[in-house]
Design a protein around this motif. Sequence first.
Motif, PDB file in Angstrom:
ATOM      1  N   THR A 118     -28.434   6.922 -95.086  1.00 65.27           N
ATOM      2  CA  THR A 118     -27.495   6.900 -93.962  1.00 65.27           C
ATOM      3  C   THR A 118     -27.803   5.787 -92.967  1.00 65.27           C
ATOM      4  O   THR A 118     -26.932   5.394 -92.194  1.00 65.27           O
ATOM      5  CB  THR A 118     -27.534   8.236 -93.203  1.00 65.27           C
ATOM      6  OG1 THR A 118     -28.870   8.474 -92.741  1.00 65.27           O
ATOM      7  CG2 THR A 118     -27.102   9.382 -94.111  1.00 65.27           C
ATOM      8  N   ASN A 119     -29.042   5.305 -92.991  1.00 59.85           N
ATOM      9  CA  ASN A 119     -29.458   4.255 -92.071  1.00 59.85           C
ATOM     10  C   ASN A 119     -30.454   3.323 -92.751  1.00 59.85           C
ATOM     11  O   ASN A 119     -31.273   3.777 -93.564  1.00 59.85           O
ATOM     12  CB  ASN A 119     -30.131   4.845 -90.820  1.00 59.85           C
ATOM     13  CG  ASN A 119     -29.172   5.620 -89.935  1.00 59.85           C
ATOM     14  OD1 ASN A 119     -28.584   5.090 -89.004  1.00 59.85           O
ATOM     15  ND2 ASN A 119     -29.024   6.918 -90.240  1.00 59.85           N
ATOM     16  N   ILE A 120     -30.378   2.047 -92.397  1.00 62.72           N
ATOM     17  CA  ILE A 120     -31.348   1.073 -92.881  1.00 62.72           C
ATOM     18  C   ILE A 120     -31.855   0.297 -91.680  1.00 62.72           C
ATOM     19  O   ILE A 120     -31.070  -0.186 -90.857  1.00 62.72           O
ATOM     20  CB  ILE A 120     -30.752   0.139 -93.960  1.00 62.72           C
ATOM     21  CG1 ILE A 120     -31.799  -0.871 -94.436  1.00 62.72           C
ATOM     22  CG2 ILE A 120     -29.489  -0.552 -93.490  1.00 62.72           C
ATOM     23  CD1 ILE A 120     -31.361  -1.670 -95.665  1.00 62.72           C
ATOM     24  N   LEU A 121     -33.170   0.183 -91.559  1.00 64.77           N
ATOM     25  CA  LEU A 121     -33.792  -0.523 -90.444  1.00 64.77           C
ATOM     26  C   LEU A 121     -34.554  -1.721 -90.993  1.00 64.77           C
ATOM     27  O   LEU A 121     -35.434  -1.564 -91.835  1.00 64.77           O
ATOM     28  CB  LEU A 121     -34.741   0.416 -89.683  1.00 64.77           C
ATOM     29  CG  LEU A 121     -35.248  -0.037 -88.312  1.00 64.77           C
ATOM     30  CD1 LEU A 121     -35.634   1.166 -87.467  1.00 64.77           C
ATOM     31  CD2 LEU A 121     -36.431  -0.992 -88.427  1.00 64.77           C
ATOM     32  N   VAL A 122     -34.194  -2.917 -90.507  1.00 68.64           N
ATOM     33  CA  VAL A 122     -34.825  -4.148 -90.996  1.00 68.64           C
ATOM     34  C   VAL A 122     -34.995  -5.123 -89.833  1.00 68.64           C
ATOM     35  O   VAL A 122     -34.389  -4.978 -88.769  1.00 68.64           O
ATOM     36  CB  VAL A 122     -33.985  -4.823 -92.108  1.00 68.64           C
ATOM     37  CG1 VAL A 122     -33.957  -3.978 -93.365  1.00 68.64           C
ATOM     38  CG2 VAL A 122     -32.572  -5.109 -91.609  1.00 68.64           C
ATOM     39  N   GLY A 123     -35.817  -6.151 -90.064  1.00 68.29           N
ATOM     40  CA  GLY A 123     -35.985  -7.206 -89.084  1.00 68.29           C
ATOM     41  C   GLY A 123     -34.725  -8.055 -88.987  1.00 68.29           C
ATOM     42  O   GLY A 123     -33.931  -8.130 -89.938  1.00 68.29           O
ATOM     43  N   SER A 124     -34.540  -8.703 -87.849  1.00 67.90           N
ATOM     44  CA  SER A 124     -33.322  -9.489 -87.629  1.00 67.90           C
ATOM     45  C   SER A 124     -33.223 -10.695 -88.554  1.00 67.90           C
ATOM     46  O   SER A 124     -32.138 -11.245 -88.756  1.00 67.90           O
ATOM     47  CB  SER A 124     -33.252  -9.947 -86.172  1.00 67.90           C
ATOM     48  OG  SER A 124     -34.401 -10.706 -85.834  1.00 67.90           O
ATOM     49  N   ASP A 125     -34.347 -11.111 -89.157  1.00 64.19           N
ATOM     50  CA  ASP A 125     -34.340 -12.264 -90.069  1.00 64.19           C
ATOM     51  C   ASP A 125     -34.327 -11.830 -91.533  1.00 64.19           C
ATOM     52  O   ASP A 125     -34.614 -12.625 -92.429  1.00 64.19           O
ATOM     53  CB  ASP A 125     -35.550 -13.153 -89.806  1.00 64.19           C
ATOM     54  CG  ASP A 125     -36.866 -12.444 -90.094  1.00 64.19           C
ATOM     55  OD1 ASP A 125     -36.870 -11.188 -90.117  1.00 64.19           O
ATOM     56  OD2 ASP A 125     -37.883 -13.133 -90.299  1.00 64.19           O
ATOM     57  N   PHE A 126     -33.966 -10.584 -91.791  1.00 60.33           N
ATOM     58  CA  PHE A 126     -33.983 -10.037 -93.145  1.00 60.33           C
ATOM     59  C   PHE A 126     -33.002 -10.766 -94.053  1.00 60.33           C
ATOM     60  O   PHE A 126     -31.842 -11.003 -93.685  1.00 60.33           O
ATOM     61  CB  PHE A 126     -33.629  -8.544 -93.089  1.00 60.33           C
ATOM     62  CG  PHE A 126     -33.558  -7.871 -94.429  1.00 60.33           C
ATOM     63  CD1 PHE A 126     -34.691  -7.679 -95.195  1.00 60.33           C
ATOM     64  CD2 PHE A 126     -32.336  -7.410 -94.924  1.00 60.33           C
ATOM     65  CE1 PHE A 126     -34.629  -7.048 -96.425  1.00 60.33           C
ATOM     66  CE2 PHE A 126     -32.262  -6.778 -96.152  1.00 60.33           C
ATOM     67  CZ  PHE A 126     -33.418  -6.592 -96.903  1.00 60.33           C
TER      68      PHE A 126
END
Length: 311
Positions: free
Chosen positions: A110-118
């Motif tokens: 339901t959610n994915i959390l990644v760095g802004s430079d992914f």
Amino acid sequence: MRSKKAGKKFWITIGSFDGIHLGHQRIISNLVENAHADGSHTVLITFFPNPAVFLKKIQEAYYLTTPEEKEQLIYNLGIDLLRTLPFDQELAKTRAREFIHQLHTNLQFTNILVGSDFHFGVNREGDIHTLESLGKDLDFNVVKQVPIFESKKRVSSSQIRNLLKRGDVKRAALILGRHYSILGKVMHGDGRGKKLGIPTANISTWQRKLLPAQGVYVAIAHIGKNQRGAIVNIGTRPTFYQKTSIRTTEAYLLDWKEDFYGKQLNLEFICRLRPENKFDSANALMNQIHQDIQRSREILTHVIKEKHLSA
């Protein structure tokens, strides 16, 4: 990768996560906090070999953590499930949208959390905007993690590798959030240290893990349940060998009298004392080693108090 379970919700993150530095730790801790508050499980998806190693055909030592070290660090941060995907030619050629579709089919996250430079997918074609577009199609949210900076530089695994190649283990520790360490089995060497009255542990480490630059270091040694201060020499021992020899890692454990051959030894690097030098004689080298021991004891005094070590 089949992890879909009825009634379970998943928050995920994806990345190489080599070193598990402060930036990685921030991503993981935020993932765990938000997912558990939502009543969801956390999944961290990573790769082996590292995509950079596979794509650039890197042969020299590169990794900041062994696969086992990485797994332990990740689970210690509270991740519920770790999935390591084999990075091969098939995965390297997978389009960005296809990769996320496959993950979502298996996990229904339901959610994915990644760095802004992914970036992800063949030729790194996918980015945060691609993810957001896919989120609208597949009904998942994208959470961007802002980067962490140290001395005005973005914290990254590449930055740590560069510091280690210069021998700056002290600054590398600031970015890692812990001392850089290596683990290896104590092997028999040429016995030269023992003949000089300073027996050293010759350590065989995973050849693909990056060692700090050649030089003499202050370290904390862990052997079984015991901990000691240590002096570590990484280099080719130029005082005794005229021609360039194979680089070795040797540790002298302060106040250690027991046998250590065949045992696992973990070394945490505190700081670099000096480069590895060629001395005119064994006596000149011994004089320097005794100075190194004295300096190491002084440096370790504060560390020992903090870690309750004996040295």
